[in-house]
Design an enzyme around this catalytic site. Structure first.
Site, PDB file in Angstrom:
ATOM      1  N   LYS A 473      25.532  35.885  41.802  1.00 21.81           N
ATOM      2  CA  LYS A 473      24.548  35.307  40.882  1.00 21.81           C
ATOM      3  C   LYS A 473      23.779  34.157  41.528  1.00 21.81           C
ATOM      4  CE  LYS A 473      27.613  34.151  37.873  1.00 21.81           C
ATOM      5  NZ  LYS A 473      28.782  34.617  38.657  1.00 21.81           N
ATOM      6  N   SER A 541      29.161  33.220  32.045  1.00 22.69           N
ATOM      7  CA  SER A 541      28.888  33.462  30.614  1.00 22.69           C
ATOM      8  C   SER A 541      29.476  34.793  30.159  1.00 22.69           C
ATOM      9  CB  SER A 541      27.386  33.388  30.322  1.00 22.69           C
ATOM     10  OG  SER A 541      26.616  34.096  31.261  1.00 22.69           O
TER      11      SER A 541
END
EC number: 2.7.7.4
Length: 633
Positions: A473, A541
């Site tokens: 990410k 998340s």
């Protein structure tokens, strides 16, 4: 004592008129498992001759496999209609029965005793005036007895019948009955019931159900049905302030506009002034329209269409109220919450909150305490587990209309709905609005988001990178940040590890802390988008609900979810920070993908597979997507 018998056809009109004039008592039966709730109601219906012959015959067939004492009908089967209930001999769902005697009409809700089905008990109790709480004479007061009593009190039930059942199994001893009644009254002293009527009962045989039993000559009080027929209820809702939630705007032609709905409390007459709760617009009632003709007055429970004297801006979800007694309109309040779901209630997690008129995003900002149902003590807690009760501060995304629950059950309740599954996960009773809701106001500024983004010649966006630890990410986000910076774009990157060094340094990795972690970051990203920036958010998340909450904070089209999809095995192989090695060795708890779940996005704007392309190529894909996104705007 007389009961309704069959009515000749020529007397039907008179019978119906007499029937309509009777008061209605809504009551529930509750208590612990196997205390005899369904059997009691079955016995009451049979002995009062309120069950047809064919029903009894059918019960004999249905219950033959589980009949007791050589073919005796199991009266609980009158209430337990689900196949699973009959197989297991327990109540699962709420069973409603409607019946009447010569004195009163009744709606009874037979609720389950198992703790697992507490949510169903709450459903039945939410509209009840009285609770018949059963206790097994041999067992005495159990935890579920206490739980149901507390919930009944919390839901506004003011009258209790303490049905001390199976008194035959303790040889009808008065000492057993007196001890249970004394202990229960001492326990229930703090619950605020207006009346508690103990009655010794043997539901299986009908002792003290519809008439006095010769087996309990020491008991001088009323039988159950006699008490239900005569108990004095609280004042009717017509004496409370007028509340009319608008369900539909009726516009059959250009000359008629009416507001249809059911009166939640109070009454209204032609000529009465009314006000729209949220907007404050005033008018008066010009006509009260029903299918059977116009009325001069309508009261609580009646479904009517109100025609107002003025053109006002009212639609479905608005509430018409009495100007002299308005409800609260606020976005922060305190409430008692009963939690239904296997997943705990977590402060900071976003839910959908639904009331009589509103459906808004809401967050529990503080769990003030959990209530111990045995001692009523306030206990510190970080979450609410299934069937637990807590006192919470709640914040909604927009103001809602409500009353305190103790003043109006219809307009003081709400439910929590899970954002992902749409399951009802909790129920709440509002206590009061928080004063901070009146003291905190938005400060208007002259320079808005449009002006800031125009100065930067870019469209604000929140690029939300989600994926497992080690998926890539931050690497992809960093590559994209370089590309955008080279083009003169104004960006900022929020990285999970970096934020935990400052803003979120007080948070750990429990589910509750992860929820709060994402809530804070989402609010920061919203502020940065308001400044006109392109915000790159790189966070694991793991929960769909929190990502959806973040999306709903932003303007339409502003939130772009990017799923960085890397297999767990590949992430563990890369393991740039040696976290997987520690997690697999048991040195790190609650590690996503190993000891804590990751909920993959179901429909992200971009789905990137890192095993197929390098980070720069994937960053270029995102850049191209942003260019198309800007052109479409």
């Amino acid at each position: 004592m007389s009961y309704l018998q069959s009515v000749p056809p020529h007397d039907l009109a008179a019978h119906l008129a007499d029937h309509d004039g009777k008061s209605v008592l809504r009551f529930i039966t509750c208590g612990s498992v196997d205390d005899g709730k369904s059997t009691l109601i079955g016995r009451l219906l049979v002995d009062a001759k309120l069950v047809f012959e064919d029903q009894l015959t059918n019960l004999g067939r249905v219950g033959s496999s589980g009949a007791v004492n050589g073919g005796e009908i199991d009266l609980a089967l009158l209430l337990d209609g689900l196949e699973a209930e009959r197989e297991q001999g327990i109540t699962i769902d709420v069973a409603y029965r409607y019946f009447a005697t010569s004195k009163r009409k009744f709606i009874v809700a037979d609720t389950p005793g198992h703790e697992e089905y507490t949510r169903n008990m709450v459903t039945g109790a939410s509209t009840a005036d009285l609770a018949v709480i059963l206790i097994d004479s041999r067992q005495g007061i159990l935890q579920q007895t206490r739980r149901h009593s507390y919930i009944a009190s919390l839901l506004g039930i003011r009258h209790v019948v303490l049905a001390v059942n199976k008194i035959d199994l303790v040889e009808f001893r008065q000492s057993v009955f007196d001890e249970i009644a004394r202990d229960y009254k001492a326990f229930a002293k703090k619950l605020g019931f207006a009346s508690i009527q103990p009655i010794p009962i043997a539901a299986r045989f009908g002792d003290n159900v519809i008439s006095a039993s010769p087996n309990t000559p020491w008991y001088k009080g009323p039988a159950l049905l006699e008490y239900l027929e005569t108990v004095q209820l609280d004042p009717p809702a017509t004496e409370r302030p007028f509340r009319f939630p608008v369900q539909l705007v009726m516009r059959p032609n250009a000359n008629f506009r009416g507001y249809a709905g059911q009166i939640a409390s109070g009454s209204v007459s032609v000529g009465d002034p009314v006000v729209i709760a949220k907007s404050g617009q005033r008018s008066s009632v010009k006509a009260i329209v029903t299918f059977d003709g116009n009325l001069t007055t309508a009261a609580e429970g009646e479904a009517v269409t109100l025609v107002l004297a003025d053109e006002v801006d009212a639609s479905r979800g608005n509430m018409l109220v009495a100007p002299a007694a308005r409800p609260f309109v606020a976005d922060q309040f305190q409430a008692h919450v009963i939690w239904f779901d296997a997943n705990p209630m977590l402060p900071g997690r976003s839910y959908i909150l639904r009331t009589e008129t509103d459906s808004v995003s809401a967050t529990v900002t503080a769990l003030k305490h959990q209530v111990n149902i045995n001692s009523f003590a306030r206990e510190a807690a970080k979450s609410l587990q299934m069937n637990e009760v807590g006192v919470c501060n709640i914040s909604t995304q927009a103001p809602i209309v409500f009353d305190a629950y103790k003043e109006s059950r219809a307009t003081g309740n709400f439910v929590f709905v899970d954002r992902v599954t749409n399951a009802t996960v909790g129920a709440g009773m509002i206590d009061f609005p928080l004063r901070r809701a009146d003291n905190v106001h938005w400060q208007a500024t002259d320079v808005n988001k449009g002006a800031r983004s125009a100065m930067k010649s870019q469209r604000p966006a929140v690029l939300w990178f989600t994926g497992l630890s080690g998926s890539g990410k931050s690497t992809i986000a960093n590559a994209l940040d370089r590309l955008l910076h080279a083009r003169g774009k104004h960006t900022y990157m929020l990285d999970g590890d970096n934020v935990r060094h400052g803003l979120n340094r007080d948070l750990g990795f429990t589910e509750a802390d992860r929820v709060e972690n994402i809530r804070r970051v989402a609010e920061v990203a919203k502020l940065m988008a308001d400044a006109g920036l392109i915000v790159l958010v790189s966070f694991i998340s793991p929960f769909r609900g929190e990502r959806r909450m973040a999306r709903e904070l932003m303007e339409e089209g502003e939130f772009i979810e990017i799923f960085v999809d890397t297999p767990l095995e590949e992430c563990a192989r890369r393991d740039p920070k040696a976290l997987y090695e520690k997690a697999l060795a048991g040195k790190i708890a609650n590690f996503t993908g190993v000891s804590s779940p990751y909920e993959a996005p179901e429909s992200p704007e971009l789905h990137l597979k890192t095993v197929e392309e390098d980070p720069v190529a994937l960053a270029l894909k995102i850049e191209a997507f942003l260019d198309r996104h800007r052109e479409e705007k």
